[in-house]
Design a protein around this motif. Structure first.
Motif, PDB file in Angstrom:
ATOM      1  N   ALA A  26       4.445  -6.503   8.024  1.00 15.80           N
ATOM      2  CA  ALA A  26       4.279  -5.178   7.418  1.00 15.80           C
ATOM      3  C   ALA A  26       4.737  -5.264   5.973  1.00 15.80           C
ATOM      4  O   ALA A  26       5.701  -5.965   5.659  1.00 15.80           O
ATOM      5  CB  ALA A  26       5.097  -4.148   8.180  1.00 15.80           C
ATOM      6  N   ARG A  27       4.039  -4.553   5.082  1.00 15.63           N
ATOM      7  CA  ARG A  27       4.373  -4.619   3.658  1.00 15.63           C
ATOM      8  C   ARG A  27       4.379  -3.223   3.056  1.00 15.63           C
ATOM      9  O   ARG A  27       3.592  -2.353   3.430  1.00 15.63           O
ATOM     10  CB  ARG A  27       3.369  -5.489   2.900  1.00 15.63           C
ATOM     11  CG  ARG A  27       3.479  -6.973   3.159  1.00 15.63           C
ATOM     12  CD  ARG A  27       2.632  -7.758   2.167  1.00 15.63           C
ATOM     13  NE  ARG A  27       2.831  -9.184   2.300  1.00 15.63           N
ATOM     14  CZ  ARG A  27       2.142  -9.979   3.111  1.00 15.63           C
ATOM     15  NH1 ARG A  27       1.187  -9.448   3.865  1.00 15.63           N
ATOM     16  NH2 ARG A  27       2.380 -11.260   3.164  1.00 15.63           N
ATOM     17  N   TRP A  28       5.278  -3.064   2.085  1.00 13.89           N
ATOM     18  CA  TRP A  28       5.270  -1.880   1.226  1.00 13.89           C
ATOM     19  C   TRP A  28       5.295  -2.371  -0.216  1.00 13.89           C
ATOM     20  O   TRP A  28       5.986  -3.342  -0.555  1.00 13.89           O
ATOM     21  CB  TRP A  28       6.497  -1.009   1.469  1.00 13.89           C
ATOM     22  CG  TRP A  28       6.674   0.043   0.405  1.00 13.89           C
ATOM     23  CD1 TRP A  28       6.056   1.249   0.334  1.00 13.89           C
ATOM     24  CD2 TRP A  28       7.488  -0.051  -0.767  1.00 13.89           C
ATOM     25  NE1 TRP A  28       6.437   1.912  -0.797  1.00 13.89           N
ATOM     26  CE2 TRP A  28       7.320   1.139  -1.498  1.00 13.89           C
ATOM     27  CE3 TRP A  28       8.347  -1.044  -1.267  1.00 13.89           C
ATOM     28  CZ2 TRP A  28       7.967   1.373  -2.698  1.00 13.89           C
ATOM     29  CZ3 TRP A  28       8.985  -0.816  -2.473  1.00 13.89           C
ATOM     30  CH2 TRP A  28       8.806   0.395  -3.183  1.00 13.89           C
ATOM     31  N   THR A  40       8.377  -7.252   2.351  1.00 13.73           N
ATOM     32  CA  THR A  40       7.582  -7.896   3.393  1.00 13.73           C
ATOM     33  C   THR A  40       8.483  -8.080   4.602  1.00 13.73           C
ATOM     34  O   THR A  40       9.546  -8.703   4.483  1.00 13.73           O
ATOM     35  CB  THR A  40       7.046  -9.258   2.920  1.00 13.73           C
ATOM     36  OG1 THR A  40       6.283  -9.081   1.726  1.00 13.73           O
ATOM     37  CG2 THR A  40       6.175  -9.904   3.983  1.00 13.73           C
ATOM     38  N   GLU A  47       7.258  -0.772  10.484  1.00  9.86           N
ATOM     39  CA  GLU A  47       6.780   0.359   9.687  1.00  9.86           C
ATOM     40  C   GLU A  47       7.855   1.426   9.540  1.00  9.86           C
ATOM     41  O   GLU A  47       8.069   1.969   8.444  1.00  9.86           O
ATOM     42  CB  GLU A  47       5.519   0.945  10.321  1.00  9.86           C
ATOM     43  CG  GLU A  47       4.317   0.023  10.299  1.00  9.86           C
ATOM     44  CD  GLU A  47       3.805  -0.264   8.895  1.00  9.86           C
ATOM     45  OE1 GLU A  47       4.177   0.481   7.958  1.00  9.86           O
ATOM     46  OE2 GLU A  47       3.042  -1.226   8.734  1.00  9.86           O
ATOM     47  N   LEU A  50      10.454   0.176   7.127  1.00 10.23           N
ATOM     48  CA  LEU A  50      10.006   0.255   5.735  1.00 10.23           C
ATOM     49  C   LEU A  50      10.153   1.676   5.192  1.00 10.23           C
ATOM     50  O   LEU A  50      10.562   1.862   4.041  1.00 10.23           O
ATOM     51  CB  LEU A  50       8.551  -0.203   5.628  1.00 10.23           C
ATOM     52  CG  LEU A  50       8.293  -1.701   5.741  1.00 10.23           C
ATOM     53  CD1 LEU A  50       6.790  -1.982   5.696  1.00 10.23           C
ATOM     54  CD2 LEU A  50       8.998  -2.472   4.631  1.00 10.23           C
ATOM     55  N   THR A  51       9.821   2.658   5.994  1.00 10.45           N
ATOM     56  CA  THR A  51       9.986   4.052   5.561  1.00 10.45           C
ATOM     57  C   THR A  51      11.444   4.339   5.232  1.00 10.45           C
ATOM     58  O   THR A  51      11.761   4.974   4.213  1.00 10.45           O
ATOM     59  CB  THR A  51       9.483   5.005   6.657  1.00 10.45           C
ATOM     60  OG1 THR A  51       8.087   4.765   6.886  1.00 10.45           O
ATOM     61  CG2 THR A  51       9.696   6.452   6.254  1.00 10.45           C
TER      62      THR A  51
END
Length: 294
Positions: A26-28, A40, A47, A50-51
Motif C-alpha cells: 500500500a502506498r500514499w 510504502t 490502508e 496509512l490514514t
C-alpha cells in the motif's frame, strides 16, 4: 532545510526493495512540510495505518510549519514565547544536541538571516540575531528580542521518525517512510543516490535505519545556496552531504551541518551523536568521500 525541495543527493522515492514480498504494498504520496512525501507499507491493515500516519504528519505540520500562522512555531516567532507541546519540546532537544555536536554549525535561529537574504533586508543586523545560545529552553521557550526559529533542517526527519514509530507500534515490520527524508522498517531497500551536477552516483542499502541528504545548491538564496553558516565563517564546503543513522531527525540536522564542516569536524559530530552510521560527502567536482562511525 526545505522551503521547496532541498534534497539534491536524491534518495529515490521509487526505491527498489530487495526480496520484495509477492503482495503489492500500500502506498500514499503527497506533499508534507514542503517536500514530496511517500509511505510504502507491507502487511494487512495497511490502508488504515496509512490514514493514521497521514493524520500524524498533518499534526506535525501544525506544530512546525512556518506558513501556518496558527502553528506552534509561528506563534513562538510572533510572540517570542511558547508553552510547547511534548512533540515540540522533543524536537528542540534533538536540535540542541546537533547544535552542540557540530560546534554551532546547525542553528535553527538562522530564520531572520534567511529572510534578510531572501527579501533584501539588513543581512548584518539579521546575522547578529542568529545565536541558539540566546534561546531559553525551560518551562516555556523564550526567544531573545528579534529572534525567530526555523526547523526546516530537522522537522522532515522528525516527522519521518514519528510516522515510522507509529507504524512499528501497529505491528508493521516492513515499510519505507519518506517525509522529506527516508527511514526503513525492515528491508533491505536500495535507494539511488545522485548529485545535481555529477548525476547518478550509485546506491545505498537501507535496513532498519534512516538516510537524509542536504545540498546547498538545491535552492539559491541571494548570491549563494540556502544552507547558511550561522557562525558566518564559510561558504558550504560540499555539494551534497548524506547521513545514515538510526534517527531520521538526527540524520536530517547533521546532513545540513555537514555541508559546512571539515571532515575532522564531521567525525567529532558523528562520535557525539547516537546512532550515526555513515556520512557520504560529494565535493564540487563530483568526487565522493565516505566517513564511517568508529
Amino acid at each position: 532545510m526545505s522551503l521547496t525541495r532541498r534534497r539534491f543527493l536524491c534518495i529515490s522515492a521509487a526505491a527498489l526493495c530487495a526480496g520484495a514480498s509477492p503482495a503489492a504494498p500500500a502506498r500514499w504520496g503527497g506533499i508534507a512540510l514542503g517536500a514530496e512525501a511517500e509511505i510504502t507499507l507491507h502487511g494487512p491493515g495497511a490502508e488504515a495505518a496509512l490514514t493514521e500516519a497521514v493524520a500524524r504528519v498533518r499534526g506535525i505540520e501544525r506544530a512546525f510549519s512556518l506558513y501556518d500562522p496558527t502553528s506552534e512555531l509561528s506563534r513562538l516567532n510572533a510572540s517570542g514565547r511558547l508553552a510547547p507541546s511534548p512533540a515540540f519540546r522533543s524536537l528542540l532537544t534533538q536540535a540542541d544536541a546537533v547544535h552542540r555536536a557540530t560546534g554551532g554549525a546547525f542553528d535553527p535561529s538562522v530564520q531572520p538571516l534567511w529572510q534578510a537574504l531572501a527579501r533584501g533586508g539588513d543581512v548584518e543586523a539579521a546575522r547578529a540575531l542568529t545565536d541558539w545560545e540566546r534561546v531559553t529552553i525551560a518551562q516555556e521557550i523564550t526567544l531573545a528580542p528579534g529572534q525567530a526559529l526555523t526547523f526546516n533542517g530537522i522537522a522532515q526527519g522528525f516527522a519521518t521518525d514519528v510516522v515510522t514509530a507509529l507504524l512499528a507500534s501497529r505491528g508493521f515490520g516492513r515499510a519505507l517512510v519518506n517525509i522529506g527524508e527516508h527511514r526503513a522498517l525492515g528491508g533491505p531497500w536500495r535507494l539511488g543516490l545522485s548529485d545535481s551536477a555529477a548525476g547518478y552516483l550509485g546506491t545505498r542499502t537501507l535496513a532498519d535505519g534512516a538516510i537524509a541528504t542536504s545540498s546547498p545548491a538545491a535552492l539559491r538564496l541571494g548570491t549563494g545556496g540556502h544552507i547558511l553558516d550561522p557562525r558566518g565563517r564559510r561558504a558550504p564546503l560540499w555539494s551534497t552531504a548524506s547521513v545514515e543513522a538510526e534517527s531520521a531527525a538526527l540524520a536530517d540536522a547533521l546532513s545540513t551541518a555537514c555541508c559546512l564542516l571539515e571532515p575532522d569536524e564531521i567525525r567529532r559530530a558523528m562520535a557525539a551523536l547516537p546512532g550515526i552510521r555513515r556520512v557520504t560527502l560529494v565535493d564540487g567536482e563530483g568526487r565522493l568521500r565516505t566517513l564511517t562511525a568508529g
